[in-house]
Scaffold this motif. Structure first.
Motif, PDB file in Angstrom:
ATOM      1  N   ARG A  28     -35.282  27.584   6.290  1.00 24.67           N
ATOM      2  CA  ARG A  28     -35.113  28.771   5.480  1.00 24.67           C
ATOM      3  C   ARG A  28     -35.793  29.267   6.766  1.00 24.67           C
ATOM      4  O   ARG A  28     -36.417  29.751   7.888  1.00 24.67           O
ATOM      5  CB  ARG A  28     -34.733  29.093   5.160  1.00 24.67           C
ATOM      6  CG  ARG A  28     -33.344  28.856   4.126  1.00 24.67           C
ATOM      7  CD  ARG A  28     -32.337  29.755   5.004  1.00 24.67           C
ATOM      8  NE  ARG A  28     -31.226  29.581   4.521  1.00 24.67           N
ATOM      9  CZ  ARG A  28     -30.315  28.953   5.236  1.00 24.67           C
ATOM     10  NH1 ARG A  28     -30.259  28.318   6.503  1.00 24.67           N
ATOM     11  NH2 ARG A  28     -29.234  28.953   5.229  1.00 24.67           N
ATOM     12  N   GLY A 262     -35.258  36.255   7.340  1.00 27.67           N
ATOM     13  CA  GLY A 262     -33.634  36.573   6.549  1.00 27.67           C
ATOM     14  C   GLY A 262     -33.154  38.025   7.556  1.00 27.67           C
ATOM     15  O   GLY A 262     -31.941  38.536   7.462  1.00 27.67           O
ATOM     16  N   GLY A 281     -25.049  34.451   6.671  1.00 29.79           N
ATOM     17  CA  GLY A 281     -25.195  34.108   5.260  1.00 29.79           C
ATOM     18  C   GLY A 281     -23.290  34.909   4.517  1.00 29.79           C
ATOM     19  O   GLY A 281     -22.975  34.876   4.755  1.00 29.79           O
ATOM     20  N   HIS A 282     -24.118  34.859   3.132  1.00 33.54           N
ATOM     21  CA  HIS A 282     -23.276  35.288   2.345  1.00 33.54           C
ATOM     22  C   HIS A 282     -22.648  36.517   2.017  1.00 33.54           C
ATOM     23  O   HIS A 282     -21.379  37.096   2.261  1.00 33.54           O
ATOM     24  CB  HIS A 282     -23.294  34.465   0.861  1.00 33.54           C
ATOM     25  CG  HIS A 282     -22.918  33.031   1.133  1.00 33.54           C
ATOM     26  ND1 HIS A 282     -24.802  32.873   0.827  1.00 33.54           N
ATOM     27  CD2 HIS A 282     -22.401  31.662   1.107  1.00 33.54           C
ATOM     28  CE1 HIS A 282     -24.167  31.553   0.872  1.00 33.54           C
ATOM     29  NE2 HIS A 282     -22.539  31.406   0.826  1.00 33.54           N
ATOM     30  N   TRP A 331     -37.035  35.057   2.040  1.00 35.59           N
ATOM     31  CA  TRP A 331     -35.789  35.371   2.180  1.00 35.59           C
ATOM     32  C   TRP A 331     -35.489  36.331   2.075  1.00 35.59           C
ATOM     33  O   TRP A 331     -35.926  36.918   0.403  1.00 35.59           O
ATOM     34  CB  TRP A 331     -34.958  34.017   1.810  1.00 35.59           C
ATOM     35  CG  TRP A 331     -33.715  33.690   3.013  1.00 35.59           C
ATOM     36  CD1 TRP A 331     -32.896  34.638   2.840  1.00 35.59           C
ATOM     37  CD2 TRP A 331     -33.813  33.670   4.662  1.00 35.59           C
ATOM     38  NE1 TRP A 331     -31.960  34.630   3.982  1.00 35.59           N
ATOM     39  CE2 TRP A 331     -32.602  33.548   5.057  1.00 35.59           C
ATOM     40  CE3 TRP A 331     -35.143  32.533   5.760  1.00 35.59           C
ATOM     41  CZ2 TRP A 331     -32.691  33.765   5.797  1.00 35.59           C
ATOM     42  CZ3 TRP A 331     -34.321  33.116   6.856  1.00 35.59           C
ATOM     43  CH2 TRP A 331     -33.103  32.635   6.687  1.00 35.59           C
ATOM     44  N   ASP A 350     -28.294  38.571   1.950  1.00 31.10           N
ATOM     45  CA  ASP A 350     -29.513  36.521   2.049  1.00 31.10           C
ATOM     46  C   ASP A 350     -29.472  37.309   3.652  1.00 31.10           C
ATOM     47  O   ASP A 350     -29.352  36.182   4.288  1.00 31.10           O
ATOM     48  CB  ASP A 350     -28.504  36.274   1.537  1.00 31.10           C
ATOM     49  CG  ASP A 350     -26.845  35.533   1.803  1.00 31.10           C
ATOM     50  OD1 ASP A 350     -26.838  36.234   2.551  1.00 31.10           O
ATOM     51  OD2 ASP A 350     -26.424  34.832   1.555  1.00 31.10           O
ATOM     52  N   ALA A 351     -28.762  38.091   4.071  1.00 26.66           N
ATOM     53  CA  ALA A 351     -29.232  38.468   5.452  1.00 26.66           C
ATOM     54  C   ALA A 351     -29.161  39.954   6.229  1.00 26.66           C
ATOM     55  O   ALA A 351     -28.288  40.995   5.289  1.00 26.66           O
ATOM     56  CB  ALA A 351     -28.276  37.465   6.139  1.00 26.66           C
TER      57      ALA A 351
END
Ligand code: FES
Length: 429
Positions: A28, A262, A281-282, A331, A350-351
């Motif tokens: 990352r 991120g 990402g999720h 992140w 997460d992004a």
């Protein structure tokens, strides 16, 4: 094939961009920023933001997104000790929250000052020299054509095709390995459309130089001379007409801690997901641009594509909400958002994909003398061009996003008009 990252062996695909290979392997944080050692990861994935600089085979400041993987590549983060993801020197960011000025860190003793300045400079991450020389561009070749097209995005490819179909000799140069520009990261078009346009230009007779940035323009010849840095050496390109289709750079939106890893440009996320098939990402927050329709349309298409890939996606409509602050440290973990009514809430993620208006890449046509105007809406200096792409300089045309962000479809039409005009002028010159 395998590459080495800070002592670990990772798998990668041959010729895959290094930044993508590292991300797909779970890496990352790529490096640390100079001075404050803030964590860094890629942002644009197209070679323009400088967020992905790493030390590659002993050479510092190499763009990981523009470096192609090959067997045995040795990669390290920069400005980090002992490792990029666990850098003890990141205490600098905590120790100097208001910023640090080397010049004011003085003691009463000259000798102590020298020692201290050297020490602080090293803490800051400045000055670890390369272990070997870079490759010099020894070989110089010359090419003369009727029409030189700079940029192989939708505008450039369309211009090259249109000019070649009129019988002009055409050379299209582009810094990327793949032709297609903004088509490649756009779920509405994608790689197939980019390949179709490039193929059509090639079939019409246009020639291409890829991985070949234009590094300067010189006024030596009648109509100028372009210096193009190809992987094989320097090429001097002279042309009767120059068509600049250099596109636009990805930019970020203004909110606190917008440099957290991120947080990507929306087109960077598009490149990752659409071009390379890697999930960003999720749970992804897509931040829309507000009043720019073309950018909003892209952001909405990207959000829909991510949703179709099974990624939970939240769309922050720039017209009604704005991003306030990124959460997380190494992140991104969330984004604070404020609505028009002043209510605030946090979107865990997460992004983050930021769709800010791209900034016209107008340096080269400006150097060539073309008139530009500063436009806040366009996020920078746009080249002034008429309907046919003619600029204020005889023999210099511009089309597509470099004249103000317009999106791939309109850029392709503008490219066709500029290619026709350039061919007509070149063949009658
Ligand atoms: S320059 Fe590599 S991510 Fe922007």
């Amino acid at each position: 094939m395998t590459i080495e990252f800070e002592g670990r062996t990772l798998r990668a695909f041959t010729a895959e961009p290094l930044a993508v290979a590292l991300f797909a392997s779970g890496v990352r944080v790529l490096s640390r920023s100079i001075k404050y050692h803030r964590p860094r990861a890629f942002f644009c994935l197209e070679g323009h933001c400088g967020a992905c600089l790493m030390r590659v085979d002993g050479i510092p400041n190499v763009r990981a997104c523009m470096t192609r993987c090959r067997e045995g590549l040795v990669v390290e983060g920069q400005n980090a000790f002992p490792a990029s993801d666990l850098d003890v020197l990141s205490a600098m960011d905590w120790l100097f929250p208001q910023g640090m000025n080397h010049h004011t860190l003085m003691t009463g003793s000259k000798i102590l000052n020298r020692v201290m300045q050297k020490f602080v400079r090293q803490l800051s991450g400045l000055g670890k020299a390369p272990e070997r020389r870079g490759t010099a561009l020894h070989e110089v070749r010359s090419q003369h054509v009727d029409v030189a097209v700079i940029g192989a995005g939708p505008a450039g490819l369309s211009a090259a095709r249109a000019a070649a179909e009129q019988g002009a000799s055409v050379l299209c140069v582009d810094e990327q390995a793949l032709s297609g520009g903004s088509l490649l990261c756009d779920p509405r078009f994608g790689r197939e459309e980019a390949e179709r346009l490039a193929e059509a230009a090639r079939n019409a007779g246009a020639r291409f130089l890829t991985r070949s940035p234009v590094i300067a323009w010189f006024p030596e010849e009648d109509n100028g001379l372009l210096a193009v840095a190809t992987p094989e050496g320097l090429v001097r390109v002279t042309a009767r007409r120059y068509v600049y289709a250099t596109g636009a750079y990805d930019t970020n939106a203004l909110f606190e801690d917008n440099d957290r890893p991120g947080i990507f440009s929306a087109r960077g996320v598009g490149r990752l997901a659409v071009l390379h098939g890697v999930r960003p990402g999720h749970r992804v927050v897509v931040v829309g641009a507000g009043s720019n329709d073309a950018v909003n349309a892209y952001a909405a298409a990207l959000a829909a594509e991510l949703g179709a890939l099974g990624i939970e996606t939240v769309f922050v409509d720039g017209n009604h909400e704005k991003a306030l602050r990124a959460r997380g440290h190494a992140w991104v973990e969330g984004l604070d958002v404020e609505g028009k009514d002043g209510r605030r809430h946090r979107e865990p993620c997460d992004a983050v994909a930021v769709a800010a208006p791209p900034q016209p890449a107008s340096e080269a046509p400006r150097q060539h003398g073309a008139e530009v105007v500063l436009s806040a809406e366009a996020g920078g200096f746009v080249v002034i061009a008429d309907e046919s792409g003619r600029t204020s300089v005889q023999g210099v045309l511009a089309c597509g996003d470099v004249t103000g962000y317009m999106g791939p479809e309109r850029a392709a039409h503008a490219g066709t008009r500029a290619g026709l005009a350039a061919a007509k002028e070149a063949l009658s010159a």
